[in-house]
Design an enzyme around this catalytic site. Structure first.
Site, mmCIF file in Angstrom:
data_model
loop_
_atom_site.group_PDB
_atom_site.id
_atom_site.type_symbol
_atom_site.label_atom_id
_atom_site.label_comp_id
_atom_site.label_asym_id
_atom_site.label_seq_id
_atom_site.Cartn_x
_atom_site.Cartn_y
_atom_site.Cartn_z
ATOM 1 N N CYS A 69 6.268 19.629 46.985
ATOM 2 C CA CYS A 69 7.084 18.286 46.928
ATOM 3 C C CYS A 69 6.104 17.061 46.805
ATOM 4 C CB CYS A 69 7.941 18.180 47.949
ATOM 5 S SG CYS A 69 8.992 16.652 47.800
ATOM 6 N N CYS A 73 7.576 11.929 52.716
ATOM 7 C CA CYS A 73 8.624 11.577 53.871
ATOM 8 C C CYS A 73 7.784 12.191 55.155
ATOM 9 C CB CYS A 73 9.875 12.571 53.626
ATOM 10 S SG CYS A 73 10.671 12.228 52.175
ATOM 11 N N CYS A 76 8.732 15.583 57.175
ATOM 12 C CA CYS A 76 8.820 16.760 56.447
ATOM 13 C C CYS A 76 7.596 17.908 56.211
ATOM 14 C CB CYS A 76 9.541 16.553 54.967
ATOM 15 S SG CYS A 76 9.950 18.054 54.247
ATOM 16 N N CYS A 113 24.551 26.650 51.619
ATOM 17 C CA CYS A 113 23.772 25.148 50.985
ATOM 18 C C CYS A 113 22.314 25.717 50.481
ATOM 19 C CB CYS A 113 23.401 24.505 52.431
ATOM 20 S SG CYS A 113 24.990 24.174 53.246
ATOM 21 N N CYS A 145 27.380 24.078 48.705
ATOM 22 C CA CYS A 145 26.654 22.939 48.874
ATOM 23 C C CYS A 145 25.347 22.804 48.333
ATOM 24 C CB CYS A 145 26.751 22.463 50.376
ATOM 25 S SG CYS A 145 25.717 20.705 50.736
ATOM 26 N N CYS A 205 28.111 14.578 50.875
ATOM 27 C CA CYS A 205 27.555 14.889 52.360
ATOM 28 C C CYS A 205 26.340 14.209 52.540
ATOM 29 C CB CYS A 205 27.381 16.314 52.121
ATOM 30 S SG CYS A 205 26.467 17.113 53.713
ATOM 31 N N ARG A 275 28.509 17.358 61.671
ATOM 32 C CA ARG A 275 27.720 18.748 61.645
ATOM 33 C C ARG A 275 26.494 18.469 62.698
ATOM 34 N NH1 ARG A 275 25.658 20.161 56.553
ATOM 35 N NH2 ARG A 275 27.754 19.907 56.059
#
Length: 330
Positions: A69, A73, A76, A113, A145, A205, A275
């Protein structure tokens, strides 16, 4: 407003009447003495029960594309600035995504998901996901999702056409705190992607991660932001500090604070799916069952690069509470 002036049942009544908590009331929830947590959770349960009864929604994640990636962030393990030892692979093929869907069914999850690391999907990746989703929709009673990053023009529409029910893109933290967490994209880009998903006909979401240096007032602001965004599902994550990431030395959110956060979001987003998500096992530990008095949804199994607990434990926890697993999310 003093903490003594807050009557938790009164906050529940406000939420049930459609009235928004004031910022002072929101802060009072987060700053409540620990010995007030049981009455606080009972009040939150009155709101949860109105909209969801005793049903619990189960969700399962598949890490469809790991590492690699370009984003920075700080939380992460898959980001370009992370030195954490994680698996790195390109987008899984259709058969692997189908196998994941079958596993979700075995774990009694109603929502599957599909999550891919990266700034956003290429057109080829989007097509791969769309093909798998079409087959899953044709053969299994699962809500799908997708969480593929920032969407470009036309991509949300292609996912919706393929049969994706819901698109996840978390705000993660407050607008003010955002630049301290990542610099390779903006808070507004995340908001825009959530809005794109809704405009294309998918259920939006969006949630947060607690424990990234935000203040209590910012947590209240996050709840207001998600209420305004009208996200149908709100995942509440608690930071798992991963060695090798910029936030790897952070402290875990204490269990009692985690419960107060869940109660706050139930009061501010009363009718939404709340959630309790990543980090629940480590932050809540033995108090996990109490979380379901405010939240009505959990993940079963592992997360992206961190382990969850056995699905059988979650099934037993739900049964012991006298709650029931939602048989079908469709």
């Amino acid at each position: 407003m003093t903490l003594q002036a807050v009557e938790w049942k009164a906050l529940a009544r406000k939420a049930l009447n459609g009235d928004q908590l004031t910022p002072e009331e929101g802060l009072a929830v987060l700053e409540a003495p620990d010995d007030e947590v049981l009455p606080l959770m009972h009040a939150a349960f009155e709101v949860r029960k109105r909209y969801y009864g005793k049903k619990v929604k189960l969700n399962m994640i598949i890490n469809a594309k790991s590492g690699l990636c370009p984003e920075d962030c700080g939380y992460c393990s898959q980001s370009i600035v992370s030195t954490a030892p994680v698996s790195k692979y390109t987008l899984l093929d259709k058969e692997s995504l189908l196998a994941g869907a079958r596993e979700a069914m075995e774990r009694k999850a109603g929502t599957y998901c599909i999550v891919a690391a990266g700034k956003g999907p290429t057109d080829k990746e989007l097509q791969q996901v769309a093909e798998a989703v079409r087959e899953i929709r044709a053969t299994m009673p699962l809500k799908i999702c997708a969480c593929l990053g920032i969407l470009k023009d036309g991509q949300a529409e292609k996912l919706a056409e393929a049969g994706v029910h819901r698109y996840n893109h978390n705000l993660n933290t407050s607008r003010e705190n955002y630049p301290s967490i990542t610099t390779t994209h903006t808070y507004d880009q995340r908001v825009e992607t959530v809005q794109r998903s809704r405009a294309a006909g998918m259920s939006p979401c969006s949630g947060i991660i607690i424990g990234m240096g935000e203040t209590d007032r910012e947590i209240v602001e996050m709840a207001y932001a998600l209420r305004e965004l009208d996200a149908d599902s709100v995942p509440i994550n608690f930071l798992t500090p991963i060695p090798g990431t910029p936030l790897g030395g952070s402290a875990r959110t204490p269990a009692m604070k985690a419960l107060k956060v869940l109660a706050l979001f139930r009061f501010i987003c009363p009718a939404k799916e709340i959630r309790v998500s990543g980090g629940r096992e480590a932050s809540l530990r033995s108090l996990q069952p109490l979380s379901l008095y405010a939240a009505n949804s959990i993940f079963v199994g592992d997360y992206l690069t961190t382990p969850g607990q056995e699905a059988a434990y979650d099934h037993q926890m739900i049964e012991d509470l006298g709650f029931e697993i939602e048989a079908c999310a469709l």
